[in-house]
Scaffold this motif. Structure first.
Motif, PDB file in Angstrom:
ATOM      1  N   LEU A  47       0.841  -1.186   0.000  1.00 51.69           N
ATOM      2  CA  LEU A  47       0.000   0.000   0.000  1.00 51.69           C
ATOM      3  C   LEU A  47       0.880   1.241   0.000  1.00 51.69           C
ATOM      4  O   LEU A  47       1.939   1.245   0.617  1.00 51.69           O
ATOM      5  CB  LEU A  47      -0.916   0.019   1.224  1.00 51.69           C
ATOM      6  N   SER A  48       0.420   2.273  -0.683  1.00 44.71           N
ATOM      7  CA  SER A  48       1.138   3.543  -0.732  1.00 44.71           C
ATOM      8  C   SER A  48       0.225   4.661  -0.266  1.00 44.71           C
ATOM      9  O   SER A  48      -0.992   4.609  -0.475  1.00 44.71           O
ATOM     10  CB  SER A  48       1.601   3.845  -2.164  1.00 44.71           C
ATOM     11  N   CYS A  49       0.832   5.664   0.338  1.00 41.98           N
ATOM     12  CA  CYS A  49       0.080   6.839   0.784  1.00 41.98           C
ATOM     13  C   CYS A  49       0.925   8.067   0.471  1.00 41.98           C
ATOM     14  O   CYS A  49       2.046   8.188   0.975  1.00 41.98           O
ATOM     15  CB  CYS A  49      -0.214   6.756   2.274  1.00 41.98           C
ATOM     16  N   THR A  50       0.393   8.935  -0.330  1.00 42.90           N
ATOM     17  CA  THR A  50       1.098  10.163  -0.713  1.00 42.90           C
ATOM     18  C   THR A  50       0.417  11.358  -0.067  1.00 42.90           C
ATOM     19  O   THR A  50      -0.805  11.486  -0.127  1.00 42.90           O
ATOM     20  CB  THR A  50       1.101  10.328  -2.236  1.00 42.90           C
ATOM     21  N   ASP A  51       1.217  12.202   0.573  1.00 37.08           N
ATOM     22  CA  ASP A  51       0.654  13.389   1.202  1.00 37.08           C
ATOM     23  C   ASP A  51       1.403  14.629   0.729  1.00 37.08           C
ATOM     24  O   ASP A  51       2.355  14.535  -0.047  1.00 37.08           O
ATOM     25  CB  ASP A  51       0.691  13.260   2.730  1.00 37.08           C
ATOM     26  N   SER A  52       0.953  15.771   1.185  1.00 34.74           N
ATOM     27  CA  SER A  52       1.458  17.035   0.651  1.00 34.74           C
ATOM     28  C   SER A  52       2.702  17.530   1.361  1.00 34.74           C
ATOM     29  O   SER A  52       3.363  18.457   0.888  1.00 34.74           O
ATOM     30  CB  SER A  52       0.362  18.105   0.748  1.00 34.74           C
ATOM     31  N   ALA A  53       3.029  16.938   2.509  1.00 38.52           N
ATOM     32  CA  ALA A  53       4.194  17.375   3.273  1.00 38.52           C
ATOM     33  C   ALA A  53       4.657  16.203   4.137  1.00 38.52           C
ATOM     34  O   ALA A  53       4.071  15.122   4.096  1.00 38.52           O
ATOM     35  CB  ALA A  53       3.841  18.587   4.135  1.00 38.52           C
ATOM     36  N   ARG A  54       5.705  16.425   4.886  1.00 41.50           N
ATOM     37  CA  ARG A  54       6.237  15.362   5.737  1.00 41.50           C
ATOM     38  C   ARG A  54       5.504  15.378   7.082  1.00 41.50           C
ATOM     39  O   ARG A  54       5.430  16.414   7.751  1.00 41.50           O
ATOM     40  CB  ARG A  54       7.728  15.557   5.958  1.00 41.50           C
ATOM     41  N   TYR A  55       4.987  14.220   7.502  1.00 40.61           N
ATOM     42  CA  TYR A  55       4.280  14.081   8.769  1.00 40.61           C
ATOM     43  C   TYR A  55       4.700  12.795   9.460  1.00 40.61           C
ATOM     44  O   TYR A  55       5.241  11.885   8.809  1.00 40.61           O
ATOM     45  CB  TYR A  55       2.758  14.007   8.539  1.00 40.61           C
ATOM     46  N   ALA A  56       4.433  12.689  10.747  1.00 36.64           N
ATOM     47  CA  ALA A  56       4.402  11.382  11.395  1.00 36.64           C
ATOM     48  C   ALA A  56       3.178  10.663  10.840  1.00 36.64           C
ATOM     49  O   ALA A  56       2.096  11.252  10.755  1.00 36.64           O
ATOM     50  CB  ALA A  56       4.303  11.529  12.907  1.00 36.64           C
TER      51      ALA A  56
ATOM     52  N   ALA B 128      -2.149  11.054   8.993  1.00 36.30           N
ATOM     53  CA  ALA B 128      -1.030  11.957   9.210  1.00 36.30           C
ATOM     54  C   ALA B 128      -1.252  12.777  10.478  1.00 36.30           C
ATOM     55  O   ALA B 128      -2.365  13.258  10.735  1.00 36.30           O
ATOM     56  CB  ALA B 128      -0.871  12.888   8.007  1.00 36.30           C
ATOM     57  N   LYS B 129      -0.175  12.947  11.254  1.00 33.26           N
ATOM     58  CA  LYS B 129      -0.241  13.760  12.454  1.00 33.26           C
ATOM     59  C   LYS B 129       0.495  15.069  12.186  1.00 33.26           C
ATOM     60  O   LYS B 129       1.705  15.052  11.899  1.00 33.26           O
ATOM     61  CB  LYS B 129       0.396  13.043  13.637  1.00 33.26           C
ATOM     62  N   ASP B 130      -0.211  16.171  12.292  1.00 36.25           N
ATOM     63  CA  ASP B 130       0.332  17.475  11.977  1.00 36.25           C
ATOM     64  C   ASP B 130       1.014  18.083  13.195  1.00 36.25           C
ATOM     65  O   ASP B 130       0.784  17.650  14.333  1.00 36.25           O
ATOM     66  CB  ASP B 130      -0.793  18.395  11.491  1.00 36.25           C
ATOM     67  N   GLY B 131       1.853  19.089  12.982  1.00 34.21           N
ATOM     68  CA  GLY B 131       2.446  19.853  14.065  1.00 34.21           C
ATOM     69  C   GLY B 131       3.595  19.174  14.761  1.00 34.21           C
ATOM     70  O   GLY B 131       4.019  19.602  15.841  1.00 34.21           O
ATOM     71  N   ILE B 132       4.126  18.114  14.178  1.00 34.30           N
ATOM     72  CA  ILE B 132       5.230  17.372  14.793  1.00 34.30           C
ATOM     73  C   ILE B 132       6.434  17.469  13.868  1.00 34.30           C
ATOM     74  O   ILE B 132       6.339  17.081  12.697  1.00 34.30           O
ATOM     75  CB  ILE B 132       4.858  15.897  15.015  1.00 34.30           C
ATOM     76  N   TYR B 133       7.571  17.966  14.383  1.00 32.34           N
ATOM     77  CA  TYR B 133       8.771  18.123  13.559  1.00 32.34           C
ATOM     78  C   TYR B 133       9.988  17.640  14.321  1.00 32.34           C
ATOM     79  O   TYR B 133      10.068  17.783  15.532  1.00 32.34           O
ATOM     80  CB  TYR B 133       8.951  19.596  13.174  1.00 32.34           C
TER      81      TYR B 133
ATOM     82  N   TYR C 236      -4.328  11.455  15.324  1.00 33.13           N
ATOM     83  CA  TYR C 236      -4.025  11.839  13.951  1.00 33.13           C
ATOM     84  C   TYR C 236      -5.025  12.871  13.446  1.00 33.13           C
ATOM     85  O   TYR C 236      -6.190  12.871  13.833  1.00 33.13           O
ATOM     86  CB  TYR C 236      -4.029  10.600  13.044  1.00 33.13           C
ATOM     87  N   HIS C 237      -4.537  13.750  12.587  1.00 32.61           N
ATOM     88  CA  HIS C 237      -5.346  14.873  12.135  1.00 32.61           C
ATOM     89  C   HIS C 237      -5.976  14.654  10.768  1.00 32.61           C
ATOM     90  O   HIS C 237      -7.065  15.157  10.502  1.00 32.61           O
ATOM     91  CB  HIS C 237      -4.481  16.139  12.086  1.00 32.61           C
TER      92      HIS C 237
END
Length: 124
Positions: free
Chosen positions: A20-29, A94-99, A111-112
């Motif tokens: 399975l693949s998942c493509t998102d718009s930015a890097r997330y946990a 994807a979980k946002d706000g984590i860097y 997850y957001h």
């Protein structure tokens, strides 16, 4: 809303493999969850923002691998030696706000953003 695009679901025979693949718009946990027919959505695998840590549900340990690919912002779930019990709709999250973080999150409410889901059916 972050668009997460999943792909790679389909039919497999017991003992076979799927990716399975998942493509998102930015890097997330990121995490993968699944919902089997008549059941709640459960955690399957997660990877930290910096790729240093991964976690798996006991039911998939040693068979599934989560990884982040060289392709921009793509996370994979390699599923090997699948069984009919792996039949479910699989969701990436994807979980946002984590860097620059090494934590892996396993709770659905942590997850957001969610993908639309991809169906996996394993026949015996």
């Amino acid at each position: 809303q972050v668009p997460l695009e999943e792909s790679g679901g389909g039919l497999a025979q017991a003992g076979g493999s799927l990716r399975l693949s998942c493509t998102d718009s930015a890097r997330y946990a990121m995490g993968w969850f699944r919902r089997a027919p008549g059941k709640a959505r459960d955690f399957v695998a997660g990877i930290s923002w910096d790729d240093s840590n991964t976690r798996y549900a006991d039911s998939v340990k040693g068979r599934f691998t989560i990884s982040r690919g060289n392709a921009k912002n793509t996370v994979y779930l390699q599923m090997n030696n699948v069984t009919p019990e792996d039949t479910a709709v699989y969701y990436c999250a994807a979980k946002d706000g984590i860097y620059n973080n090494q934590a892996v999150w396993t709770g659905e409410d942590e997850y957001h953003y969610w993908g639309q889901g991809t169906q996996v059916i394993v026949s015996s």
